[in-house]
Design an enzyme around this catalytic site. Structure first.
Site, PDB file in Angstrom:
ATOM      1  CB  SER A   1      44.572  27.624  69.137  1.00  0.00           C
ATOM      2  OG  SER A   1      43.312  27.589  70.091  1.00  0.00           O
TER       3      SER A   1
ATOM      4  N   GLY B   1      44.321  29.012  53.684  1.00  0.00           N
ATOM      5  CA  GLY B   1      43.128  29.148  54.274  1.00  0.00           C
ATOM      6  C   GLY B   1      42.467  30.407  54.604  1.00  0.00           C
TER       7      GLY B   1
ATOM      8  N   GLY C   1      41.624  34.179  58.101  1.00  0.00           N
ATOM      9  CA  GLY C   1      42.491  34.235  56.827  1.00  0.00           C
ATOM     10  C   GLY C   1      41.987  35.164  55.752  1.00  0.00           C
TER      11      GLY C   1
ATOM     12  CE1 TYR D   1      41.920  24.102  65.911  1.00  0.00           C
ATOM     13  CE2 TYR D   1      41.909  24.386  68.186  1.00  0.00           C
ATOM     14  CZ  TYR D   1      41.654  24.695  66.883  1.00  0.00           C
ATOM     15  OH  TYR D   1      42.005  26.441  66.588  1.00  0.00           O
TER      16      TYR D   1
ATOM     17  N   GLY E   1      36.919  32.643  56.910  1.00  0.00           N
ATOM     18  CA  GLY E   1      37.128  32.901  58.192  1.00  0.00           C
ATOM     19  C   GLY E   1      38.282  34.098  58.646  1.00  0.00           C
TER      20      GLY E   1
END
Ligand SMILES: NC(=O)c1ccc[n+]([C@@H]2O[C@H](COP(=O)([O-])OP(=O)(O)OC[C@H]3O[C@@H](n4cnc5c(N)ncnc54)[C@H](OP(=O)(O)O)[C@@H]3O)[C@@H](O)[C@H]2O)c1
Length: 277
Positions: free
Chosen positions: A144, A12, A18, A167, A16
């Protein structure tokens, strides 16, 4: 850790945080393996890295919503390299990407669990020989603070589904896997840690949720870079960080039986049970 000449795979990294980490590490002289789904975005990033004076990174295209995609990515890396110094498992979808409703992966698994957790689990396991060959080496799982306990009677959340629960479940699964794998890797020179990079960075997944960003990509990127190359964490493993500081995760992460159940399930779902029994 001096990153010059180190080989780093970041999933990824076409978007973003990454993407930010890839650029930073390329500027430090690391050999970056970029991954994402979108060739055009990858080309733009490669162009920026080259313009900044670093060698062109390799790009690996793979859709991690299928286990075959994750295997194909691992196979390509295994074929191209004999060592991997750092694996940053960062690819993910938020609670609202593509809508909040329940969807399934190519393999029929709940999509957020599949993309955010199961593909990273499979990649880490398949890439272990390369990481061990490069020891001291590091795995960084980008998780997260949003964490929800896994209901082992309904891991694929067929009842009471919400994108945010799915998530958060996938993120706690990453943290549980981190602790589990760290125990297994004791003495190998490969460490594995997880983190919450920053809260509501200004990225695609946050914007998709209609959320007003609270942090910058740079802030979250620094926290990831800390686990990638910080000397102070060189010997730390199995930990969860909130930004730059060590933190406690959801209590289920510290339940050895729950971690064992997750490991068994993940080995079965990824077809690795035979190898790891
Ligand atoms: N943003 C935040 O505030 C925040 C907070 C806590 C944790 N995190 C975590 O940080 C990580 C990065 O998130 P971000 O905010 O940078 O998100 P982002 O900007 O949406 O980027 C997500 C990355 O994951 C890739 N990806 C998504 N679905 C994929 C799939 N099916 N197969 C392969 N690659 C896929 C995307 O590739 P494409 O370019 O192909 O779309 C992109 O490169 C995630 O693990 C996220 O959970 C973020």
């Amino acid at each position: 850790m001096n990153m010059a000449g180190k080989t780093v795979l970041i999933t990824g990294s076409t978007d973003g945080v990454g993407r930010y980490v890839a650029k930073r590490l390329a500027a430090e002289g690391a050999q970056i393996l970029i991954h994402g789904r979108d060739t055009a975005r990858a080309k733009t990033l490669i162009g920026e890295i080259v313009r900044d004076g670093a060698p062109a990174p390799a790009f690996y295209q793979a859709d991690l919503s299928s286990l075959a995609g994750a295997r194909q990515l691992a196979d390509a890396v295994l074929a191209g390299y004999d060592r991997l110094d750092v694996f940053v498992s960062n690819a993910g979808i938020g609670s609202m990407n593509g809508g909040p409703e329940r969807r399934t992966s190519a393999d029929g698994h709940e999509l957020r669990f599949a993309v955010n957790y199961l593909s990273g689990f499979l990649l880490a396991r398949l890439l272990l020989p390369l990481l061990k060959a490069a020891a001291p080496a590091r795995i960084v799982n980008v998780a997260s603070l949003g964490q929800h306990p896994i209901d082992f009677d309904d891991v694929m959340i067929t009842k009471n589904y919400s994108g945010s629960r799915a998530y958060a479940q996938s993120k706690l699964a990453q943290i549980m896997f981190t602790i589990d794998l760290a125990e297994e890797l004791k003495g190998t020179g490969v460490t594995v840690n997880s983190l919450h990079p920053a809260t509501y960075m200004n990225t695609t997944m946050v914007r998709a949720g209609g959320i007003t960003p609270l942090s910058t990509v740079e802030q979250g990127g620094e926290a990831i870079l800390h686990l990638v190359s910080g000397d102070d964490v060189a010997d730390k493993s199995g930990l969860f960080f909130n930004g730059m500081s060590e933190a406690r995760a959801n209590p289920q992460a510290y339940d050895a039986l729950a971690r064992q159940r997750l490991r068994k399930l993940s080995l079965e779902l990824t077809g690795l049970s035979v190898a790891y029994g």
